[in-house]
Design a protein around this motif. Sequence first.
Motif, PDB file in Angstrom:
ATOM      1  N   LYS A  29       0.815  -1.217   0.000  1.00  0.00           N
ATOM      2  CA  LYS A  29       0.000   0.000   0.000  1.00  0.00           C
ATOM      3  C   LYS A  29       0.851   1.270   0.000  1.00  0.00           C
ATOM      4  CE  LYS A  29      -4.344  -1.584   2.017  1.00  0.00           C
ATOM      5  NZ  LYS A  29      -4.934  -2.066   3.262  1.00  0.00           N
ATOM      6  N   SER A  50      -2.622   1.182  -3.606  1.00  0.00           N
ATOM      7  CA  SER A  50      -3.923   0.657  -3.187  1.00  0.00           C
ATOM      8  C   SER A  50      -4.394  -0.405  -4.170  1.00  0.00           C
ATOM      9  CB  SER A  50      -4.948   1.780  -3.138  1.00  0.00           C
ATOM     10  OG  SER A  50      -4.440   2.859  -2.417  1.00  0.00           O
ATOM     11  N   TYR A  51      -4.184  -0.123  -5.456  1.00  0.00           N
ATOM     12  CA  TYR A  51      -4.643  -1.071  -6.475  1.00  0.00           C
ATOM     13  C   TYR A  51      -3.781  -2.323  -6.468  1.00  0.00           C
ATOM     14  CZ  TYR A  51      -7.648   2.690  -7.849  1.00  0.00           C
ATOM     15  OH  TYR A  51      -8.615   3.651  -7.822  1.00  0.00           O
ATOM     16  N   SER A 107      -2.502  -3.593  -3.840  1.00  0.00           N
ATOM     17  CA  SER A 107      -3.000  -4.382  -2.719  1.00  0.00           C
ATOM     18  C   SER A 107      -4.233  -5.187  -3.142  1.00  0.00           C
ATOM     19  CB  SER A 107      -3.343  -3.455  -1.556  1.00  0.00           C
ATOM     20  OG  SER A 107      -4.056  -4.153  -0.576  1.00  0.00           O
ATOM     21  N   TYR A 108      -5.129  -4.558  -3.883  1.00  0.00           N
ATOM     22  CA  TYR A 108      -6.297  -5.267  -4.408  1.00  0.00           C
ATOM     23  C   TYR A 108      -5.879  -6.375  -5.364  1.00  0.00           C
ATOM     24  CZ  TYR A 108     -10.638  -3.304  -2.707  1.00  0.00           C
ATOM     25  OH  TYR A 108     -11.716  -3.010  -1.929  1.00  0.00           O
ATOM     26  N   PHE A 109      -4.860  -6.063  -6.152  1.00  0.00           N
ATOM     27  CA  PHE A 109      -4.350  -7.020  -7.143  1.00  0.00           C
ATOM     28  C   PHE A 109      -3.810  -8.271  -6.438  1.00  0.00           C
ATOM     29  CE2 PHE A 109      -0.663  -8.567  -9.612  1.00  0.00           C
ATOM     30  CZ  PHE A 109      -1.274  -8.844 -10.821  1.00  0.00           C
ATOM     31  N   GLY A 133      -8.901  -8.149  -3.712  1.00  0.00           N
ATOM     32  CA  GLY A 133      -9.845  -7.330  -2.958  1.00  0.00           C
ATOM     33  C   GLY A 133      -9.181  -6.881  -1.679  1.00  0.00           C
ATOM     34  N   GLU A 134     -10.019  -6.692  -0.658  1.00  0.00           N
ATOM     35  CA  GLU A 134      -9.456  -6.221   0.601  1.00  0.00           C
ATOM     36  C   GLU A 134      -8.667  -7.323   1.298  1.00  0.00           C
ATOM     37  OE1 GLU A 134     -11.623  -3.047   3.083  1.00  0.00           O
ATOM     38  OE2 GLU A 134     -13.178  -4.381   2.309  1.00  0.00           O
ATOM     39  N   PHE A 135      -7.712  -6.922   2.145  1.00  0.00           N
ATOM     40  CA  PHE A 135      -6.972  -7.865   2.959  1.00  0.00           C
ATOM     41  C   PHE A 135      -7.895  -8.479   3.999  1.00  0.00           C
ATOM     42  CE2 PHE A 135      -4.820  -8.931   6.857  1.00  0.00           C
ATOM     43  CZ  PHE A 135      -3.768  -9.696   6.429  1.00  0.00           C
TER      44      PHE A 135
END
Lengths: 569, 341
Positions: A180, A187-188, A190-192, A196-198
């Motif tokens: 992040k 942010s993207y 992290s999604y990648f 999605g979210e952690f």
Amino acid sequence: MTTTRLERASAGTADFLDQRTGIGVAVKNFARKIFPDHWSFLLGEIALFSFVVLLGSGIFLTMFFVPSMTEVHYEGPWAPMHGVEMSEAFASTLRLSFEVRGGLLMRQIHHWAALLFMAAIVVHMLRVFFTGAFRKPRELNWVVGFTLLILGLAAGFTGYSLPDDVLSGNGLRITDGVVKAIPIIGSYMSYFVFGGEFPGTDIIPRLFTLHILVVPGLILALIGLHLFLVVLHKHTQFPGSGRTDGNVVGFPLFPVYTAKAGGFAFIVFGLITLMAATIQINPVWNYGPYDPSPVSAGAQPDWYMLFLEGSLRLMPGQTEYVIGGYTLSLNVLIPAVVIPGLLFTVLGAWPFLEAYATGEKREHHVLDRPRNAPTRTAAGVAIVTAFFILVLAGANDLIATHFEMSLNDITWAFRVLFFVAPVFAFWITKRICLGLQRRDRDLVLHGHESATIVRLAHGEYIEVHKPLDEHELWLRVNYSSPRPIEIEPAEDSRGVRRKGYRADRIRRRLSEFFYADRIEPVSAEELAAARAHQAEHHALLEGGGRHSAALPAEESTSTTVDVEATSDR
Amino acid sequence: MSTNDTPRHDELVVTHAPEGVVDPGLPPHQPRLGDTDPKASKRSERIVAALFGLSVLGSIGVIVAYFAFPPGESVSSIQQSNMFLGLGLAFCFAGIGFGAVHWAKSIMNDHEKVEERHPQRSSDEDRAAAVEVLKEGAADSGIARRSALKGGLITALALLPLPVALPLIGNVGADWDVSKFRHTMWRRGTRLMTDPTYRPIRAADVTIGSVVHVIPEGLHHDELESDQSFMDEKAKAVVLLVRLDERDLKHTEGSYHGIVAFSKICTHVGCPVALYEQQTHHLLCPCHQSTFDVADGAKVVFGPAKRALPQLPITVDDEGYLIATDDFSEPIGPSFWERVK
């Protein structure tokens, strides 16, 4: 008779194979190929054999491990976890430990082998570095090996996270925090990574695919390339009489190395198994499944990740900035990306850097004694020191609790040491190398001290020196000691500024950094003079020995100096 | 450049030694004990055979251990199984290993042999021939004279990764809605529940100096909505609740009679901040040792974090249970690029 039948059978097999592959030529060329012998050449083999163990134990583990983050309630034999909610990944890890016979052994073998694999890679790399084995024509193989180091880290990281226990889950959470922090796309990313979210439900299956297919596949391919290049180049050899850049001295592949390396493989297997049998590692049943809330103190990652952990711990938090409304987390980026990036780039590019500074185009097959490349040796020790400081910083909490010191003081000490210690290590290592070169010079000119003091007829005391034998002499004089390269002046004879001067000047600076400090090797004249001097003493001793007794050995101060012990071969 | 670029075999042999010192050649072979003494040689043979025998014993040992020591319900049972299986296997490997190495070192011919090296570079003729072959091939393909072919091929190849990468990258990030980082389950009126026992917390029951691990009401498998994932929500919503003497608190905003609640997720890289020091009111993250002062709005007093832990504003409901008055006022956890946008 059985032997003839055996002979006939093997001849038949050989004929079958050769008619279809022409393997006879390969056998003829390779079976008796010569490999030089030295204990340090085993380090890379340890890495190779650990990898074999990793593949074998890994296949066993995949039979039982379930790479899924689906939540289940535990109902296995381990009572403290009864009814506890956990991912299938964690539940299957418990099953491997408690229900599969030999499952815990395979888990522990796999983990210990991974730690040994990384350790062997690093130590092998240091051997290659300090002996200059990366020089032409082996620069590309250095890069292959360097890539294997990075892949080894990737393999370790992806595997460590799979059991989905509370420690590895927090490791992933730290990864998420680092991802992040990447500017703009963090942010993207992290999604990648997490889908999605952690933590999501994708990360374990994804890491599993990377860990059992992608990363080991790449490692296997690159090990193949690495070994192919070793065979192509023929192995380097340590310096010594009879060994030149034009030959290779050692023992044949068949039978000596088949037995030695093959046997050594089994020794490595045995050692790893012994460790797995007797030393517990990663007892996940004590940690429990991943849950975002709990965490345990004094938790360290596997050793090869400690430097990153330490780097993160040392960085002061003040360096996070908000610029124009966007957050730039230098407090994470510098320790997790920039510092390791710098360390690794210098390491990976070193052969090219050194070749540029030396300006040399020849092939090198005889290794350097580290003392004869003082700047390289010093730089290597400096990098190792920086790495080691970070590793220690990664254990600062353990240091604090074990030695009852203030955590904050330790952290501050490491912050300072990270900058000071490598410089100091560089300086002192270079001094030691130059000192050893001086000692070589001294030995060549004067020989070994014999600890025998003799009074000559006219009253003079001399210590008898024993001249070096021809093999030792050769070892100590036959090395290259480059000078900094010379460049053309900035302006030509008509005072016109020369094109390319700037690049030349940078190169000159680099070359000076490498070679400005040097000890002049023994010249032919010096050697001749020293020999004449020795002959003179010898003559005096021969002539005067009858008139003056040699002092009894006990009375001289250095009577028991063992010449072999003081020489540093 | 010059002919220096073309090393021949004899050019590989370079000496740096001063003039007059010559390479004396390989040192003489030192015979081993077994080379001169047949008894020693025989002994080596017996040792090697014994080591191989040890391996056989190890294999048998593994089979015995497999049946004799099954893993069970206790840690000691799995450790026992592990140890006996492991020791057997270790002997099985090491016997072969040490046997083979001892054989190589004490019995096999140990006279060093010399092989010549040749420069890696191919000869000038081979190089010229290689260039010739490539030129022929290029001419056969006609690529040099047909620039449309060249351009077409390069464009096609350059675009190729796109259709492969797009579906992959497009799908792996789920819905790509990174604004989810900004919100948690906490709402006005959400009760604070204990973790993991999931009971509401009466303010009066929280004694000074105590610490409670807290999750929001609704974060329970039976109560979650279908689009909510327990782990994802918990990873954002965990809270640490501490009661201080009200006089020690530097700011009382968002607190209730000395009870303060902060996000448990470290603002550095996201570990749970779980170590509380009662005397100093410091919260320590065990991962990287960022230290936060609970008495002073959980501001950073040491370590690699920059920002204070976000505070969960709390009060009590009619029944005296602690509730949130709002979500966190800022995104919890580690910083990201568009955090304050």
